[in-house]
Design a protein around this motif. Structure first.
Motif, PDB file in Angstrom:
ATOM      1  N   ASN A 220       6.350   6.480  -1.973  1.00  0.00           N
ATOM      2  CA  ASN A 220       7.124   6.786  -3.331  1.00  0.00           C
ATOM      3  C   ASN A 220       7.256   8.378  -3.371  1.00  0.00           C
ATOM      4  N   THR A 221       8.553   8.653  -3.477  1.00  0.00           N
ATOM      5  CA  THR A 221       9.220  10.056  -3.060  1.00  0.00           C
ATOM      6  C   THR A 221       8.841  10.674  -4.615  1.00  0.00           C
ATOM      7  N   ALA A 222       8.350   9.848  -5.711  1.00  0.00           N
ATOM      8  CA  ALA A 222       8.105  10.398  -6.884  1.00  0.00           C
ATOM      9  C   ALA A 222       6.984  11.233  -7.019  1.00  0.00           C
ATOM     10  N   PHE A 223       6.007  11.167  -6.028  1.00  0.00           N
ATOM     11  CA  PHE A 223       4.820  11.458  -5.989  1.00  0.00           C
ATOM     12  C   PHE A 223       4.740  13.061  -5.690  1.00  0.00           C
TER      13      PHE A 223
ATOM     14  N   ALA B 201      -4.798  11.136  -1.490  1.00  0.00           N
ATOM     15  CA  ALA B 201      -4.376  10.437  -2.659  1.00  0.00           C
ATOM     16  C   ALA B 201      -3.188  11.217  -2.889  1.00  0.00           C
ATOM     17  N   ALA B 202      -2.396  10.312  -3.907  1.00  0.00           N
ATOM     18  CA  ALA B 202      -1.128  10.973  -4.359  1.00  0.00           C
ATOM     19  C   ALA B 202      -0.914  10.412  -5.650  1.00  0.00           C
ATOM     20  N   SER B 203      -0.267  11.270  -6.488  1.00  0.00           N
ATOM     21  CA  SER B 203      -0.011  10.891  -7.830  1.00  0.00           C
ATOM     22  C   SER B 203       1.404  11.521  -8.344  1.00  0.00           C
ATOM     23  N   LYS B 204       2.003  10.951  -9.340  1.00  0.00           N
ATOM     24  CA  LYS B 204       3.174  11.546  -9.852  1.00  0.00           C
ATOM     25  C   LYS B 204       2.922  12.006 -11.125  1.00  0.00           C
ATOM     26  N   GLY B 205       3.982  13.301 -11.572  1.00  0.00           N
ATOM     27  CA  GLY B 205       3.700  13.644 -12.889  1.00  0.00           C
ATOM     28  C   GLY B 205       2.567  14.622 -12.884  1.00  0.00           C
ATOM     29  N   THR B 206       1.882  14.623 -14.104  1.00  0.00           N
ATOM     30  CA  THR B 206       0.601  15.534 -14.091  1.00  0.00           C
ATOM     31  C   THR B 206      -0.497  14.727 -14.251  1.00  0.00           C
TER      32      THR B 206
ATOM     33  N   GLN C 267       0.694  -1.138  -0.242  1.00  0.00           N
ATOM     34  CA  GLN C 267      -0.049   0.005   0.124  1.00  0.00           C
ATOM     35  C   GLN C 267       0.978   1.070  -0.050  1.00  0.00           C
ATOM     36  N   GLN C 268       0.643   2.215  -1.130  1.00  0.00           N
ATOM     37  CA  GLN C 268       1.708   3.184  -1.193  1.00  0.00           C
ATOM     38  C   GLN C 268       1.354   4.549  -0.282  1.00  0.00           C
ATOM     39  N   VAL C 269      -0.041   4.533   0.002  1.00  0.00           N
ATOM     40  CA  VAL C 269      -0.640   5.594   0.725  1.00  0.00           C
ATOM     41  C   VAL C 269      -1.250   4.931   1.728  1.00  0.00           C
ATOM     42  N   LYS C 270      -0.849   5.159   3.234  1.00  0.00           N
ATOM     43  CA  LYS C 270      -1.591   4.840   4.240  1.00  0.00           C
ATOM     44  C   LYS C 270      -2.293   6.011   5.247  1.00  0.00           C
ATOM     45  N   GLN C 271      -3.640   5.653   5.303  1.00  0.00           N
ATOM     46  CA  GLN C 271      -4.362   6.701   5.975  1.00  0.00           C
ATOM     47  C   GLN C 271      -4.982   6.453   7.234  1.00  0.00           C
TER      48      GLN C 271
END
Lengths: 114, 113
Positions: free
Chosen positions: B27-30, B91-96, B2-6
């Motif tokens: 993920n540090t790329a987020f 939530a988290a995402s990388k790039g646009t 799980q990359q995002v823990k809430q």
């Protein structure tokens, strides 16, 4: 205010049957997303379209799921055959463009497989 | 993985109190961190979002605090109201591409009158 439309809102189907969901994005939105949201969890992206082309379907179980957006407007997500584990909320979202833009979610279709 | 823990999974707050929901990512790329609000029977709606070039963003009663070194971000709801009762997702995402967001599992907030 424009909204993403989805139908049906609720669907009950038996295991091994086929089921289809429809989504009409906000007018002018080029990007369309299908998500699956299992109860108690956050949405998980299944497929992303840019106009009529699939941009990402890496999480789509392609043995039973298919999605299309033939004219780059509305979209259909199909499951055949449905399995018990497919019971979930299926959400459609759209955004004006692929990058850096707010997603607008529809109300979802609640699928129950018996 | 799980990359995002809430956390927490659920939260009960009195009217007028402060609601705090926390998220941690791996993920540090987020580089895009939105919060969504979802009412029963409705799809999620974007509430507020932040990019890592700032440590805090405020919109009305809602504030995101962001700690890049700790890889954590949180949502603060000031003067919580019964109408704020809903499920909140980070939530988290990388790039646009916001569409590739990885969501947390949600926090059900109940604000008691």
């Amino acid at each position: 205010e424009a909204e993403v439309a989805q139908s049906p809102r609720y669907k009950i189907t038996e295991k091994s049957q086929a089921v289809a969901f429809w989504c009409d994005p906000i007018s002018g939105h080029a990007t369309l997303y299908w998500y699956r949201q299992i109860l108690g969890q956050g949405p998980e992206l299944l497929v992303q379209f840019q106009d009529e082309s699939v941009v990402d379907d890496s999480q789509l179980p392609k043995d039973r799921f298919s999605a299309e957006r033939l004219k780059g407007v509305d979209s259909t997500l199909k499951i055949q055959p449905a399995e018990l584990g497919d019971s979930a909320m299926y959400l459609c979202a759209s955004s004006r463009r692929q990058g850096g833009d707010e997603q607008y979610f529809g109300p979802g279709t609640r699928l129950t497989v018996t | 993985q799980q990359q995002v823990k809430q956390s927490p999974q659920s939260l009960i707050v009195q009217k007028g109190g402060i609601s705090i929901i926390n998220c941690a990512y791996e993920n540090t790329a987020f580089d895009y961190f939105p919060w969504y609000q979802q009412f029963p029977g409705k799809g999620p709606a974007l509430l507020i979002a932040i990019r890592p070039d700032v440590s805090e963003k405020k919109e009305g009663r809602f504030t995101i605090s962001f700690n890049k070194s700790a890889k954590q971000f949180s949502l603060h709801i000031m003067d919580s109201q019964p109408g704020d009762s809903a499920t909140y997702f980070c939530a988290a995402s990388k790039g646009t591409n916001a569409g590739k967001s990885t969501f947390g599992d949600g926090t059900t907030l109940t604000v008691k009158p």
